[in-house]
Design a protein around this motif. Structure first.
Motif, mmCIF file in Angstrom:
data_model
loop_
_atom_site.group_PDB
_atom_site.id
_atom_site.type_symbol
_atom_site.label_atom_id
_atom_site.label_comp_id
_atom_site.label_asym_id
_atom_site.label_seq_id
_atom_site.Cartn_x
_atom_site.Cartn_y
_atom_site.Cartn_z
ATOM 1 N N LEU A 16 0.824 -1.206 0.000
ATOM 2 C CA LEU A 16 0.000 0.000 0.000
ATOM 3 C C LEU A 16 0.861 1.261 0.000
ATOM 4 C CD1 LEU A 16 -2.881 -0.943 2.483
ATOM 5 C CD2 LEU A 16 -2.982 -0.808 -0.016
ATOM 6 N N VAL A 19 2.402 1.590 -3.622
ATOM 7 C CA VAL A 19 1.374 1.974 -4.598
ATOM 8 C C VAL A 19 0.924 3.406 -4.340
ATOM 9 C CG1 VAL A 19 -0.983 1.532 -5.385
ATOM 10 C CG2 VAL A 19 0.581 -0.376 -5.023
ATOM 11 N N GLY A 20 0.701 3.726 -3.072
ATOM 12 C CA GLY A 20 0.246 5.066 -2.724
ATOM 13 C C GLY A 20 1.286 6.130 -2.996
ATOM 14 N N SER A 23 1.331 7.153 -6.551
ATOM 15 C CA SER A 23 0.009 7.531 -7.051
ATOM 16 C C SER A 23 -0.262 8.981 -6.652
ATOM 17 C CB SER A 23 -1.073 6.605 -6.470
ATOM 18 O OG SER A 23 -0.851 5.263 -6.864
ATOM 19 N N TRP A 25 -1.102 12.264 -4.954
ATOM 20 C CA TRP A 25 -1.439 12.848 -3.658
ATOM 21 C C TRP A 25 -2.221 14.138 -3.878
ATOM 22 C CZ3 TRP A 25 2.545 12.472 0.859
ATOM 23 C CH2 TRP A 25 2.935 11.139 1.027
ATOM 24 N N PRO A 183 -5.982 9.675 -3.718
ATOM 25 C CA PRO A 183 -5.978 8.304 -3.188
ATOM 26 C C PRO A 183 -4.594 7.832 -2.762
ATOM 27 C CG PRO A 183 -6.266 8.299 -5.584
ATOM 28 C CD PRO A 183 -6.413 9.711 -5.135
ATOM 29 N N GLY A 184 -3.558 8.318 -3.443
ATOM 30 C CA GLY A 184 -2.211 7.897 -3.091
ATOM 31 C C GLY A 184 -1.828 8.287 -1.674
ATOM 32 N N ASN A 186 -3.830 8.747 0.912
ATOM 33 C CA ASN A 186 -4.552 7.919 1.873
ATOM 34 C C ASN A 186 -4.037 6.484 1.893
ATOM 35 O OD1 ASN A 186 -6.364 9.982 2.769
ATOM 36 N ND2 ASN A 186 -7.508 9.768 0.866
ATOM 37 N N LEU A 187 -3.688 5.940 0.730
ATOM 38 C CA LEU A 187 -3.133 4.583 0.680
ATOM 39 C C LEU A 187 -1.795 4.509 1.417
ATOM 40 C CD1 LEU A 187 -3.847 3.432 -2.994
ATOM 41 C CD2 LEU A 187 -4.869 2.530 -0.910
ATOM 42 N N THR A 188 -0.971 5.534 1.234
ATOM 43 C CA THR A 188 0.334 5.555 1.896
ATOM 44 C C THR A 188 0.182 5.566 3.402
ATOM 45 O OG1 THR A 188 1.294 6.748 0.018
ATOM 46 C CG2 THR A 188 2.511 6.806 2.092
ATOM 47 N N CYS A 190 -2.410 4.599 5.111
ATOM 48 C CA CYS A 190 -3.009 3.330 5.513
ATOM 49 C C CYS A 190 -1.939 2.245 5.610
ATOM 50 C CB CYS A 190 -4.101 2.938 4.527
ATOM 51 S SG CYS A 190 -4.958 1.404 4.947
ATOM 52 N N GLY A 191 -1.018 2.219 4.643
ATOM 53 C CA GLY A 191 0.052 1.235 4.663
ATOM 54 C C GLY A 191 0.941 1.394 5.890
#
Length: 206
Positions: A16, A19-20, A23, A25, A183-184, A186-188, A190-191
């Motif tokens: 995550l 990928v984040g 991606s 930000w 989304p990047g 938030n994914l970062t 979250c990871g």
């Protein structure tokens, strides 16, 4: 939490983060104006507030995600004894990821440049030293691995969130429009949160 589940949690967290980080930000209809986590740290340095030093933004905080991901992979390999090919593979990938925060060579061509980039060099050193320790001491105690992972990922979430919050009004002013985190971003986060959970699990259960 069982060891295999913790390993899955770490691998998912690292996936995550990566990928984040690559991606958007800062999303934008024009592809050239969309900024990934990898790009924003370099792009923001041209903002007048950052160049003048009037903004409290710490650009180095944007480079925490790859360092945290590198530590996650290295500490996952540190769980094994004796090592197998997959453990060496994890460490090799961790070494490569640790180099992502490294500044451009022209930025550290003199002492002033090194001082200005000491934070980024410190992040590189953090990842590389973790890899060296894991190689030298295969089968690190669970509490050591858990503490290191929790501290790195926990600080990463806090510092990245603070950096983006500080950069957001600067980007909005330059773009002349309000922006929502992509989304990047938030994914970062979250990871890194998943890696924090894995670190806590090591401390509590092992």
């Amino acid at each position: 939490m069982k060891g295999k589940l913790v390993a899955v949690l770490i691998l998912l967290g690292v996936a995550l983060i990566l990928v984040g980080y690559f991606s958007p930000w800062v999303p934008h209809r024009a592809a050239g104006l969309a900024l990934t986590g990898f790009e924003i740290g370099e792009w923001i340095k041209f903002a007048p507030e950052v160049q003048s030093g009037s903004s409290p933004l710490r650009r180095v905080d944007f480079y925490w995600p790859p360092a945290v991901a590198a530590m996650g992979l290295a500490l996952l390999a540190g769980n094994s004894r004796p090592w197998r090919w997959r453990d060496w593979s994890l460490v090799v990938i961790a070494v490569i990821l640790s180099l992502l925060p490294f500044p451009l060579l022209e930025e550290i061509s003199d002492l002033n440049g090194i001082k200005a980039n000491i934070g980024r060099l410190g992040l590189v050193a953090m990842g590389e030293i973790t890899c060296l320790v894991v190689i030298a001491r295969q089968g690190l105690p669970a509490k050591v691995r858990g503490t290191a992972l929790l501290l790195a990922a926990g600080f990463g979430v806090i510092l990245v969130s603070r950096a983006f919050s500080t950069a957001e009004p600067i980007v909005e002013r330059l773009y002349d429009q309000a922006i929502d985190p992509g989304p990047g971003y938030n994914l970062t986060r979250c990871g890194m949160a998943l890696l924090s959970m894995a670190g806590i699990s090591r401390l509590v259960n092992d």
